[in-house]
Design an enzyme around this catalytic site. Sequence first.
Site, mmCIF file in Angstrom:
data_model
loop_
_atom_site.group_PDB
_atom_site.id
_atom_site.type_symbol
_atom_site.label_atom_id
_atom_site.label_comp_id
_atom_site.label_asym_id
_atom_site.label_seq_id
_atom_site.Cartn_x
_atom_site.Cartn_y
_atom_site.Cartn_z
ATOM 1 N N MET A 26 39.672 5.234 -11.371
ATOM 2 C CA MET A 26 41.086 5.531 -11.116
ATOM 3 C C MET A 26 41.673 4.545 -10.102
ATOM 4 O O MET A 26 40.954 3.669 -9.605
ATOM 5 C CB MET A 26 41.221 6.953 -10.578
ATOM 6 C CG MET A 26 41.066 8.022 -11.639
ATOM 7 S SD MET A 26 41.301 9.669 -10.915
ATOM 8 C CE MET A 26 41.722 10.619 -12.379
ATOM 9 N N THR A 83 44.903 11.006 -0.628
ATOM 10 C CA THR A 83 44.870 10.344 -1.930
ATOM 11 C C THR A 83 43.558 9.605 -2.125
ATOM 12 O O THR A 83 43.123 8.867 -1.240
ATOM 13 C CB THR A 83 46.044 9.353 -2.143
ATOM 14 O OG1 THR A 83 45.773 8.591 -3.320
ATOM 15 C CG2 THR A 83 46.231 8.385 -1.000
ATOM 16 N N ARG A 142 37.598 12.728 -8.627
ATOM 17 C CA ARG A 142 38.395 13.263 -7.523
ATOM 18 C C ARG A 142 38.084 14.739 -7.268
ATOM 19 O O ARG A 142 38.770 15.392 -6.477
ATOM 20 C CB ARG A 142 39.888 13.039 -7.771
ATOM 21 C CG ARG A 142 40.494 13.839 -8.889
ATOM 22 C CD ARG A 142 41.980 13.475 -9.059
ATOM 23 N NE ARG A 142 42.601 14.399 -9.992
ATOM 24 C CZ ARG A 142 43.672 14.139 -10.716
ATOM 25 N NH1 ARG A 142 44.253 12.961 -10.648
ATOM 26 N NH2 ARG A 142 44.186 15.043 -11.515
ATOM 27 N N ASP A 202 43.331 7.295 -4.045
ATOM 28 C CA ASP A 202 43.731 5.903 -4.281
ATOM 29 C C ASP A 202 43.688 5.043 -3.014
ATOM 30 O O ASP A 202 43.669 3.824 -3.091
ATOM 31 C CB ASP A 202 45.150 5.850 -4.868
ATOM 32 C CG ASP A 202 45.205 6.383 -6.286
ATOM 33 O OD1 ASP A 202 44.137 6.692 -6.850
ATOM 34 O OD2 ASP A 202 46.311 6.497 -6.833
ATOM 35 N N GLU A 257 41.743 1.308 -13.619
ATOM 36 C CA GLU A 257 42.647 1.683 -14.714
ATOM 37 C C GLU A 257 43.944 0.875 -14.687
ATOM 38 O O GLU A 257 44.593 0.710 -15.704
ATOM 39 C CB GLU A 257 42.974 3.179 -14.654
ATOM 40 C CG GLU A 257 43.686 3.595 -13.373
ATOM 41 C CD GLU A 257 44.085 5.077 -13.341
ATOM 42 O OE1 GLU A 257 43.974 5.767 -14.363
ATOM 43 O OE2 GLU A 257 44.515 5.528 -12.261
#
Lengths: 400, 400
Positions: B185, B138, B295, B140, B242
């Site tokens: 993100m 990920t 990404r 993230d 975001e």
Amino acid sequence: MMRTGNAVVAQSGGPTAVINNSVCGIVQGWQKHGFAGKLYGALFGITGVLTEKFIDLTAQDPKAVENLRHTPGAALGSCRYKVKTEEDYQQILDAFKKHDIRYFFYVGGNDSMDTADKVHQLAVKQNYEMCVIGVPKTVDNDLPFTDHCPGYGSAAKYLATTVMNTGLDLKSLITKNRVLILEAMGRNTGWLAAATALAKRQGNDPPHLIYLPETPFHRESFLKDVERVYKELNHVYVVVSEGIVDEKGQYVFAEASKDSFGHAQLGGLADSLKSMVEGELALKTRCVIPSTIQRSSMYLASKVDAEEAYLVGLEAVNLVAREKSGLMVTLDRVEEDYLCRAGSVELNRVSNVEKKLPREWITESGTFVTNEFLRYARPLIRGEVVIPMVDGLPDYCCFV
Amino acid sequence: MMRTGNAVVAQSGGPTAVINNSVCGIVQGWQKHGFAGKLYGALFGITGVLTEKFIDLTAQDPKAVENLRHTPGAALGSCRYKVKTEEDYQQILDAFKKHDIRYFFYVGGNDSMDTADKVHQLAVKQNYEMCVIGVPKTVDNDLPFTDHCPGYGSAAKYLATTVMNTGLDLKSLITKNRVLILEAMGRNTGWLAAATALAKRQGNDPPHLIYLPETPFHRESFLKDVERVYKELNHVYVVVSEGIVDEKGQYVFAEASKDSFGHAQLGGLADSLKSMVEGELALKTRCVIPSTIQRSSMYLASKVDAEEAYLVGLEAVNLVAREKSGLMVTLDRVEEDYLCRAGSVELNRVSNVEKKLPREWITESGTFVTNEFLRYARPLIRGEVVIPMVDGLPDYCCFV
């Protein structure tokens, strides 16, 4: 006279990934030719001339100068100041006289070529011997008389690669977001948006639809196009040029404000198309807005472009060494696939003329480009530029 | 049993630049270990298992498999389908039984680790001998028990480089646009936005302000921050995650719709901040919204990240070769600067847990990160990946 006196180089308008290559070419050309005078960099474009803010580029560390070849942004600073009044022009010439500037290199686009031409005319009128040379630069690729503009190839390579990458992401991830709208720069011309077509290697590859300022945008046709592609492929990759206009020639989306040249400041176009698609077709849509990334992505610069940006800088010095003035350097394609040589054209033929994407390079449907365009663009994105990295990030050079 | 039977690998959730490295590691690990059975790729994540859409990865051209190492997107296809019902889980297990699948590798994030864990539990309950291994992925970076997640380093390198490039563009071009807002993100965690701090080598370098989901966003403080930096530097580079929330924990900007996991779909945040700045401070503002570019940017992948993504795939096969199940592969940092080894943790400890950026790695003001964070992140973006190019564009491999 000549061979004596100093020189000024200034950068104007939106930077490109390779604009500093032209400055490097001018500095190294100046030194190679053995001019006796100093070569100054005006800080922040023509405003640096008006305010006499110069740095001595001949006194910089040669390594820093060489570093310009892989640094994006305008290393000398740039501006969008529109020289309008006679007073402004006189002030520019007075600054040149004061500092014995006999050579002026102006790296820029259409507006800058107009400024350069007017400085040249004024010098002639006042019998001030000097050489003024315009050095082409613009990601928009809209200058006439040159096969293409330094800066375009790198932005084109960036956009085409980005469409490939985000296209793989879109195709491979089944989510509600099945439509992607990428907004490309290029005020009134579609050269940048068109270049994304290079990403399509096979029939269903993105982009699927390209909307250009050269053909009027119809809301209903757009929605029909998106729906048709969605039914066929289950995903839709749309590229839209920021400057698309309707049948009346009005921008499809334009904010109220204008920039200092009186050009409408664009923005929010992709979002307004997203609303159309979501509202009318009920297809969730994602907007990708690279904005200034597309003109600063040195890591995707084209080697051809970087070398040509250097070449036009070098050629500008060659021209003044032959006492030429009032010219813009051009790139003349002598072999289709591919060789370009440096040439030149009178500034007054270039200034304020915008070269649009030829209608015959756009398909009849108006939503894609022809093979002829692809043959034109393909050589411009070839080759990669190696950037020195420190700790995983680029090593740049900037004077402002 | 074991050593007989087939295997399935599936990719889940948003792709990363390096997610296919993990698939490549699994395929090459499978072959290296000499398993007799076939290794299938499920197409489009868990939906490919539910619908029994498999391709035989062991039958692919080894060159195509090797090509996965520099291809972004999910080469097998991915999905955001949330496995919820007992029927769904039974259907998955039935598909595995039918095709004699004894090994399941699931490459994904938090939600996918939950799915993998439940498949593992159900197999145990029904005495179906199989190994289920989660492979972390990920951008993230929000999975617990692993030092960091494969995919994060490359997105971090992309974002930091992008801030350097667009920061040079912003600083060097004097126009009305003096504020830039880049939207990063990272749903509920600030890891990605925080990584842009790596771009700052000197005091005035961008980014100047970073807004993270871990600290509440105050409209008034934001405007004061922007005004203060503008007065000092004449330009302001803002990075915003975001997923920033206000003091009540509500998203600052959230569209009404939710994705299939019930997460709010974010978008339009940068534009809403732009409106604030333009309305309250009268400073023209530009939005940069890289969206899925961040990404999928293989050309800015970190070598460390690409190699670790491969390593976690390889380690997943090592684990099943030792008949382990119900585990997620982890990256354990054994030397701060820098060495990571593969480890593992029970899936049920990972599933649905979100690792936030520690509050102590955020400055007191809440608008920047500490040196401790930078020490953590810096090694993760090191090194570059060489991508084979054809005609100036990357050569990729995709199975869907």
